[in-house]
Every structure is written in C-alpha cells, then in structure tokens.
Write an enzyme that holds these catalytic residues in place. Sequence first.
Site, PDB file in Angstrom:
ATOM      1  N   GLY A 152       0.751  -1.244   0.000  1.00 56.84           N
ATOM      2  CA  GLY A 152       0.000   0.000   0.000  1.00 56.84           C
ATOM      3  C   GLY A 152       0.781   1.294   0.000  1.00 56.84           C
ATOM      4  O   GLY A 152       0.194   2.367  -0.166  1.00 56.84           O
ATOM      5  N   GLU A 160       3.625  -7.052   1.646  1.00 56.41           N
ATOM      6  CA  GLU A 160       3.151  -7.384   0.295  1.00 56.41           C
ATOM      7  C   GLU A 160       3.226  -6.152  -0.601  1.00 56.41           C
ATOM      8  O   GLU A 160       2.210  -5.717  -1.156  1.00 56.41           O
ATOM      9  CB  GLU A 160       1.702  -7.883   0.382  1.00 56.41           C
ATOM     10  CG  GLU A 160       1.507  -9.069   1.311  1.00 56.41           C
ATOM     11  CD  GLU A 160       0.036  -9.341   1.629  1.00 56.41           C
ATOM     12  OE1 GLU A 160      -0.846  -8.579   1.190  1.00 56.41           O
ATOM     13  OE2 GLU A 160      -0.229 -10.322   2.346  1.00 56.41           O
ATOM     14  N   PRO A 161       4.400  -5.551  -0.771  1.00 53.99           N
ATOM     15  CA  PRO A 161       4.469  -4.352  -1.609  1.00 53.99           C
ATOM     16  C   PRO A 161       4.342  -4.708  -3.081  1.00 53.99           C
ATOM     17  O   PRO A 161       4.887  -5.710  -3.543  1.00 53.99           O
ATOM     18  CB  PRO A 161       5.863  -3.797  -1.311  1.00 53.99           C
ATOM     19  CG  PRO A 161       6.679  -5.005  -0.949  1.00 53.99           C
ATOM     20  CD  PRO A 161       5.727  -5.966  -0.265  1.00 53.99           C
ATOM     21  N   GLY A 162       3.613  -3.901  -3.811  1.00 54.08           N
ATOM     22  CA  GLY A 162       3.487  -4.109  -5.251  1.00 54.08           C
ATOM     23  C   GLY A 162       3.963  -2.873  -5.978  1.00 54.08           C
ATOM     24  O   GLY A 162       5.037  -2.807  -6.565  1.00 54.08           O
ATOM     25  N   ARG A 163       3.134  -1.821  -5.884  1.00 49.52           N
ATOM     26  CA  ARG A 163       3.393  -0.574  -6.598  1.00 49.52           C
ATOM     27  C   ARG A 163       4.771   0.012  -6.266  1.00 49.52           C
ATOM     28  O   ARG A 163       5.481   0.492  -7.134  1.00 49.52           O
ATOM     29  CB  ARG A 163       2.317   0.432  -6.186  1.00 49.52           C
ATOM     30  CG  ARG A 163       2.266   1.676  -7.035  1.00 49.52           C
ATOM     31  CD  ARG A 163       1.310   2.688  -6.415  1.00 49.52           C
ATOM     32  NE  ARG A 163       0.018   2.172  -6.062  1.00 49.52           N
ATOM     33  CZ  ARG A 163      -1.051   2.170  -6.863  1.00 49.52           C
ATOM     34  NH1 ARG A 163      -0.962   2.669  -8.071  1.00 49.52           N
ATOM     35  NH2 ARG A 163      -2.205   1.688  -6.446  1.00 49.52           N
ATOM     36  N   ARG A 209      -5.531   2.820 -15.821  1.00 47.73           N
ATOM     37  CA  ARG A 209      -5.547   3.563 -14.556  1.00 47.73           C
ATOM     38  C   ARG A 209      -6.185   4.954 -14.673  1.00 47.73           C
ATOM     39  O   ARG A 209      -6.991   5.327 -13.820  1.00 47.73           O
ATOM     40  CB  ARG A 209      -4.141   3.657 -13.953  1.00 47.73           C
ATOM     41  CG  ARG A 209      -3.479   2.292 -13.701  1.00 47.73           C
ATOM     42  CD  ARG A 209      -2.283   2.371 -12.771  1.00 47.73           C
ATOM     43  NE  ARG A 209      -2.688   2.745 -11.442  1.00 47.73           N
ATOM     44  CZ  ARG A 209      -2.534   3.937 -10.922  1.00 47.73           C
ATOM     45  NH1 ARG A 209      -1.928   4.884 -11.601  1.00 47.73           N
ATOM     46  NH2 ARG A 209      -2.967   4.199  -9.711  1.00 47.73           N
ATOM     47  N   TYR A 215      -9.384   5.072 -12.342  1.00 46.72           N
ATOM     48  CA  TYR A 215      -9.165   5.720 -11.034  1.00 46.72           C
ATOM     49  C   TYR A 215      -8.845   7.205 -11.161  1.00 46.72           C
ATOM     50  O   TYR A 215      -8.312   7.790 -10.204  1.00 46.72           O
ATOM     51  CB  TYR A 215      -7.995   5.069 -10.292  1.00 46.72           C
ATOM     52  CG  TYR A 215      -7.908   3.571 -10.379  1.00 46.72           C
ATOM     53  CD1 TYR A 215      -8.820   2.765  -9.694  1.00 46.72           C
ATOM     54  CD2 TYR A 215      -6.897   2.952 -11.105  1.00 46.72           C
ATOM     55  CE1 TYR A 215      -8.724   1.379  -9.770  1.00 46.72           C
ATOM     56  CE2 TYR A 215      -6.795   1.580 -11.172  1.00 46.72           C
ATOM     57  CZ  TYR A 215      -7.712   0.797 -10.509  1.00 46.72           C
ATOM     58  OH  TYR A 215      -7.615  -0.564 -10.572  1.00 46.72           O
ATOM     59  N   CYS A 267     -13.083   3.666 -28.878  1.00 43.79           N
ATOM     60  CA  CYS A 267     -14.332   4.398 -29.042  1.00 43.79           C
ATOM     61  C   CYS A 267     -15.052   4.559 -27.714  1.00 43.79           C
ATOM     62  O   CYS A 267     -16.122   3.970 -27.496  1.00 43.79           O
ATOM     63  CB  CYS A 267     -15.209   3.687 -30.069  1.00 43.79           C
ATOM     64  SG  CYS A 267     -14.346   3.597 -31.634  1.00 43.79           S
ATOM     65  N   TYR A 317       0.339  -2.275 -12.178  1.00 42.18           N
ATOM     66  CA  TYR A 317      -1.074  -2.192 -12.557  1.00 42.18           C
ATOM     67  C   TYR A 317      -1.238  -1.587 -13.961  1.00 42.18           C
ATOM     68  O   TYR A 317      -2.218  -0.917 -14.239  1.00 42.18           O
ATOM     69  CB  TYR A 317      -1.876  -1.406 -11.509  1.00 42.18           C
ATOM     70  CG  TYR A 317      -1.676  -1.941 -10.107  1.00 42.18           C
ATOM     71  CD1 TYR A 317      -2.170  -3.189  -9.758  1.00 42.18           C
ATOM     72  CD2 TYR A 317      -0.959  -1.225  -9.144  1.00 42.18           C
ATOM     73  CE1 TYR A 317      -1.975  -3.712  -8.488  1.00 42.18           C
ATOM     74  CE2 TYR A 317      -0.756  -1.734  -7.870  1.00 42.18           C
ATOM     75  CZ  TYR A 317      -1.267  -2.972  -7.548  1.00 42.18           C
ATOM     76  OH  TYR A 317      -1.069  -3.491  -6.292  1.00 42.18           O
TER      77      TYR A 317
HETATM   78  N1  LLP Z   1      -1.785  -7.020  -0.655  1.00 43.12           N
HETATM   79  C1  LLP Z   1      -3.088  -7.086  -0.949  1.00 43.12           C
HETATM   80  C2  LLP Z   1      -3.930  -8.025  -0.210  1.00 43.12           C
HETATM   81  C3  LLP Z   1      -3.625  -6.253  -1.939  1.00 43.12           C
HETATM   82  O1  LLP Z   1      -4.917  -6.315  -2.211  1.00 43.12           O
HETATM   83  C4  LLP Z   1      -2.782  -5.368  -2.648  1.00 43.12           C
HETATM   84  C5  LLP Z   1      -3.300  -4.507  -3.701  1.00 43.12           C
HETATM   85  C6  LLP Z   1      -1.412  -5.346  -2.324  1.00 43.12           C
HETATM   86  C7  LLP Z   1      -0.957  -6.188  -1.316  1.00 43.12           C
HETATM   87  C8  LLP Z   1      -0.411  -4.466  -3.031  1.00 43.12           C
HETATM   88  O2  LLP Z   1      -0.661  -3.113  -2.826  1.00 43.12           O
HETATM   89  P1  LLP Z   1       0.396  -2.024  -3.339  1.00 43.12           P
HETATM   90  O3  LLP Z   1       1.643  -2.156  -2.497  1.00 43.12           O
HETATM   91  O4  LLP Z   1       0.660  -2.281  -4.755  1.00 43.12           O
HETATM   92  O5  LLP Z   1      -0.301  -0.729  -3.120  1.00 43.12           O
HETATM   93  N2  LLP Z   1      -5.175  -1.448  -9.686  1.00 43.12           N
HETATM   94  C9  LLP Z   1      -5.062  -0.400  -8.682  1.00 43.12           C
HETATM   95  C10 LLP Z   1      -4.432  -0.919  -7.407  1.00 43.12           C
HETATM   96  C11 LLP Z   1      -5.177  -2.086  -6.815  1.00 43.12           C
HETATM   97  C12 LLP Z   1      -4.526  -2.609  -5.583  1.00 43.12           C
HETATM   98  C13 LLP Z   1      -5.139  -3.903  -5.177  1.00 43.12           C
HETATM   99  N3  LLP Z   1      -4.523  -4.523  -4.061  1.00 43.12           N
HETATM  100  C14 LLP Z   1      -4.261   0.757  -9.263  1.00 43.12           C
HETATM  101  O6  LLP Z   1      -3.859   0.691 -10.418  1.00 43.12           O
HETATM  102  O7  LLP Z   1      -4.048   1.769  -8.587  1.00 43.12           O
END
Ligand code: LLP
Length: 422
Positions: free
Chosen positions: A239, A275-278, A314, A318, A346, A375
Amino acid sequence: MHHFHYKDGILHAEGVGLAHLAQTVGTPFYCYSEATLRRHVRVFQEAFEGADLLTAFSVKANSNISILKVLASEGAGADVVSAGELKRARLAGIDASKIVFSGVGKTRDELALGLGEGIHQFNVESENELIALNDVAISMGTTAPIAFRVNPNVAAGGHEKISTGKAEDKFGVPWSEAHRLYAKARDLPGIDVKGVDVHIGSQIASLEPFRLAFEKVADLVRNLRSDGHEISRVDLGGGLGIPYGEGDEHLPSPADYGKMIREIADPLDVQLIFEPGRMIAGNAGILVTKVIYRKQGQEGEFLIVDAAMNDLIRPALYDAFHDIQPVEERYTDDVARPMDVVGPICETGDRLAKARPLPPFEEGALVAIMSAGAYGAVQASQYNSRPLIPETLVTGSDFRIIRKRPTFEEMIALEADAPSTT
Ligand code: LLP
C-alpha cells in the site's frame, strides 16, 4: 528513484535509447528497468534491516515471469491471489516457503494447489473460507498455516476503488469477530494459526492510516497471545504510495515507513511479512506510445496516441495521473499548452491525460507515460480487438522482449468457429 533519463537528447531506460527500442519492437510497448526493480527491493529490505523479514511482492502489480525472476533473485517472495499467480511465482523460481496466498474468493481447488505446494501462509478472509481450508487440508492429510486478514476499519488509499480497510469493504474478517474466529481456528485439526494479516489500501500517501491500523494489529496480537494463541507472524500488506509526478513528492519514504513500523512491531518479536506491489514495480516501468494525430476540437486540443485505455486503464478507472515525457528531449524547450491525450478506443473515457500542458508534438513523435510498471500491463485487455502490447526489460545496455505482441491469428486463436445451428 528510477533509471529513465535523457542521454544525447533521447530518453533512455538505463543504457537503451527508447527511440531505438521503439524501432525494434514497434509502439506502443511497456519498458521496465531491471536496475530500478532491484533498487526498489533493496531499499525496501534495507528499511527492515536486521528484522525477520519476508518481502512478498504483490504479483497482481506486475506478474510477468521475467520480472518475478528479477525480484526472486533479490530474495523477494510473492503475495498471490489466484492459482495463476501462484503458478507464475513458482515458475519464476520463488520458493513456496516465501509465498502467501491472499484474496476473498480462493476456491477449494486453489486452496488445494497452495497446500500441495506447501506455501508459507494462507491469509484467510472469512469463516467459510476457514472451514473450506480445514476440510481440504484434512482431506490431503496436512495442516494449513494461516493468518486471518482482519479489517481494522481504517480508511486509506489513493482512490475509493483502491481502499480496502474500511468496515464496509469486502476484505478481511470484521474486527469484532477476530477473537471468536481465532478460537474456532485453534480447534480445527486442519488449521495451524500463525499470525495476523492486514492490508488497508493502495497508493497511501501518509503514514497515519498505516500507524492507526498497525497499532490496532499490535494490540490484537497481544490480546490473542494472552488468550493462549501462538502468534509468530504479522503480515502488514502493501500500500505504500509512490510519486506519480503530480506534486506528490512529499510521500513517506520506505525508510520512514520502516521506522514507524519497527517502533510498533519490534516489541512483538514476530516475522514481519509485507506485500508491496506498486512501490517495487510502479516507477520501474513506462509505457511508450506514438502520436498518431493532433486534432483541434471545439473546446480544446487532442493528442491522439497509439496507446489506449486497454493498455493502461488507470487514468480511466481511477482518474490516475501519470506524468508524460517526450522521448526526444528537444521538445522540453517548447512552450507547453494544455492537451487531452487520448487513445483510438471508441469511448470518451479513453483518455490518458486531461488538459495536460504538453509541447506541440509532431505526428510520429514518441511519448513516454511514466510510472506504468505497476497495474499497467496486468490490467490490459484486448478491447476493440487491440492485441496486448509487448513488454520489454532493459538491463544496462541490453534489452529483452519479455512478452511479445501477439499476431492477429494468435489473438483470436481461442475462439472457435461455432457451426451454424440453422
Ligand atoms: N496485498 C493485498 C492483499 C492487496 O490487495 C494489494 C493490492 C497489495 C498487497 C499491493 O498493494 P500495493 O503495495 O501495490 O499498493 N489497480 C489499482 C491498485 C489495486 C490494488 C489492489 N490490491 C491501481 O492501479 O491503482
């Protein structure tokens, strides 16, 4: 910090010029920088130096197997939410002992797959999932290591569609139910309770919601322990927000985030899972597109490019802001004026930027849409029968195509020629 910079008048990914890359793979395409990916994992891990740490990259942010391999080589594990993501993580060489399985709707087949692989942890999100997991584990003669994902009722996240920690959201078990569910889980022979899990949202721009949620989790851990539960892990989700170039440079650094968390979590003496993603992938990737036309509308100017909402959804979904940079540096000297950057799809919502001050790009100019590594490609579709676009990975002065552009025939290959019934 990332590795996309101008060199000799051309935007480069590390040592590779994007004009050259565009000529080789065609536009539009995604381009990732391996050095940036590695740097982000290291910066994250340094923030927790000395802790018992599992950095489980959230595969949903970018699931390309080559990307997962890079992250695996830095010691990262994976947070997965489907059988497909679990298989990708394993294929990329991520050890099952570093995989956590999240999500509100894991099917029995998916639970069995995770158990068969021997993953580190299931983040259980409901009582009925707990019962299903217990059944499946017993039938396989094993036990499932679990954490409950608790819903702390804390609002957070860059947009209402990516906030997950409020009581009304579908995620996690209600806070008021936690004690009852932990007691129930303790009595189930197929379940081995290990920890507590929380994830409150994405693109979170301040430490406060994290602090609120994590302090609640720490209290819960202490209470559960005094009830006799052995809690040896805490999963604090992902997050952390990243700069997208919209005056958002004030974001907390991973080091600030780490410091705040360690004050709360170190006294608990647990394995810390994230659980970092972004934060890992977002600024490690860009989307390169080409100007098809310029068009003067009744009320404003349009820059029509060959990437669209099916490639990067995105902004449409969003209202997300992505910085836009010319590939040719010479444009940065020109006077900017507001333009809507739109794709060929379109739909009015097919807009990558609204009233964005941009230089007068000529048709054929290459444009980079920044911060598209998370994403981006994973949320792409073939809407309007536009084939998925390639992904490329740059390493120093080399690049590889890590997902190729399908041909028209490949795009339609799964469709059957149904015989007419009349
Ligand atoms: N853990 C869980 C359980 C999650 O649901 C998520 C993201 C993460 C970790 C990773 O979060 P991050 O570190 O990436 O913020 N598609 C949207 C974002 C959706 C996030 C969903 N869950 C966007 O493009 O902004």
